[in-house]
Design a protein around this motif. Structure first.
Motif, PDB file in Angstrom:
ATOM      1  N   LEU A  13       0.836  -1.206   0.000  1.00  0.00           N
ATOM      2  CA  LEU A  13       0.000   0.000   0.000  1.00  0.00           C
ATOM      3  C   LEU A  13       0.869   1.254   0.000  1.00  0.00           C
ATOM      4  N   HIS A  14       1.926   1.241   0.779  1.00  0.00           N
ATOM      5  CA  HIS A  14       2.835   2.394   0.844  1.00  0.00           C
ATOM      6  C   HIS A  14       3.536   2.654  -0.489  1.00  0.00           C
ATOM      7  N   HIS A  15       3.607   1.649  -1.363  1.00  0.00           N
ATOM      8  CA  HIS A  15       4.241   1.809  -2.677  1.00  0.00           C
ATOM      9  C   HIS A  15       3.236   2.168  -3.774  1.00  0.00           C
ATOM     10  N   THR A  16       2.024   2.463  -3.389  1.00  0.00           N
ATOM     11  CA  THR A  16       0.991   2.843  -4.355  1.00  0.00           C
ATOM     12  C   THR A  16       1.282   4.243  -4.882  1.00  0.00           C
ATOM     13  N   HIS A  17       1.160   4.422  -6.197  1.00  0.00           N
ATOM     14  CA  HIS A  17       1.425   5.751  -6.761  1.00  0.00           C
ATOM     15  C   HIS A  17       0.348   6.734  -6.315  1.00  0.00           C
ATOM     16  N   GLU A  18       0.766   7.949  -6.144  1.00  0.00           N
ATOM     17  CA  GLU A  18      -0.086   8.980  -5.535  1.00  0.00           C
ATOM     18  C   GLU A  18      -1.250   9.427  -6.408  1.00  0.00           C
ATOM     19  N   ASP A  19      -1.199   9.142  -7.705  1.00  0.00           N
ATOM     20  CA  ASP A  19      -2.321   9.503  -8.576  1.00  0.00           C
ATOM     21  C   ASP A  19      -3.572   8.711  -8.230  1.00  0.00           C
ATOM     22  N   ALA A  20      -3.394   7.535  -7.648  1.00  0.00           N
ATOM     23  CA  ALA A  20      -4.535   6.689  -7.290  1.00  0.00           C
ATOM     24  C   ALA A  20      -5.171   7.210  -6.008  1.00  0.00           C
TER      25      ALA A  20
END
Length: 178
Positions: free
Chosen positions: A94-101
């Protein structure tokens, strides 16, 4: 504001005892359940921007049966690490999820999904939490919101549980409405 959906894969088959666990597919009940959840997600405007999905056959098949919206509108990351992942591994992903999402879904397995959902609870719908704590059934969905700007800011106890949805309840509503 970030939205997280934690979906346990639909009911899998044990018909072939020689088949590796990772390769088990859905049974008929699972094949019927996933489209119900897909309709619920569309009706409640919860189609995610990004989906993290276990590579296990039953998780991939669950994703495919949610409906067309989930294959075309959302980016999908198939990650072998999500197969039987611990709460720690789920949080790291989850912490590696791109911020656009802004709206993210995980499709995974118990006990990891259930433990992760319980650990994120910091408030919100108490009744939904109690239902989730009793049993996190196949194709069960926890819907969380986080008052953060970045996925990396999410910590245990920081989520607001909006709802916990079971396909069995969705099917009962549809049957009673007919």
């Amino acid at each position: 504001m970030k939205t997280l959906l934690l979906l346990r894969h639909a009911k899998s088959s044990w018909a072939d005892p020689g088949r590796a666990d990772h390769d088990r597919e859905l049974n008929r009940r699972g094949e019927k359940a996933a489209p119900f959840m897909g309709r619920y997600l569309r009706q409640h405007e919860l189609v995610p921007d990004l989906i993290w999905c276990s590579t296990a056959a039953r998780a991939v098949q669950t994703l495919g049966l949610l409906g067309r919206d989930f294959a075309t509108d959302a980016d999908v990351i198939y990650n072998e690490d999500l197969y039987m992942a611990s709460e720690r591994v789920l949080l790291e992903n989850l912490h590696h999820t791109h911020e656009d999402a802004k709206h993210v879904m995980f499709i995974g397995h118990n006990p990891g999904i259930e433990i992760f959902a319980q650990s994120l609870y910091g408030g919100g719908n108490i009744e939904a939490r109690e239902i989730m704590a009793r049993k996190y059934p196949t194709c069960g969905l926890a819907h969380f919101e986080f008052d953060v700007d970045h996925w990396g800011e999410i910590t245990p106890g920081s989520g607001r549980l909006i709802d916990f949805i079971k396909v069995k309840d969705l099917q009962a509503i549809k049957i009673s409405a007919e």
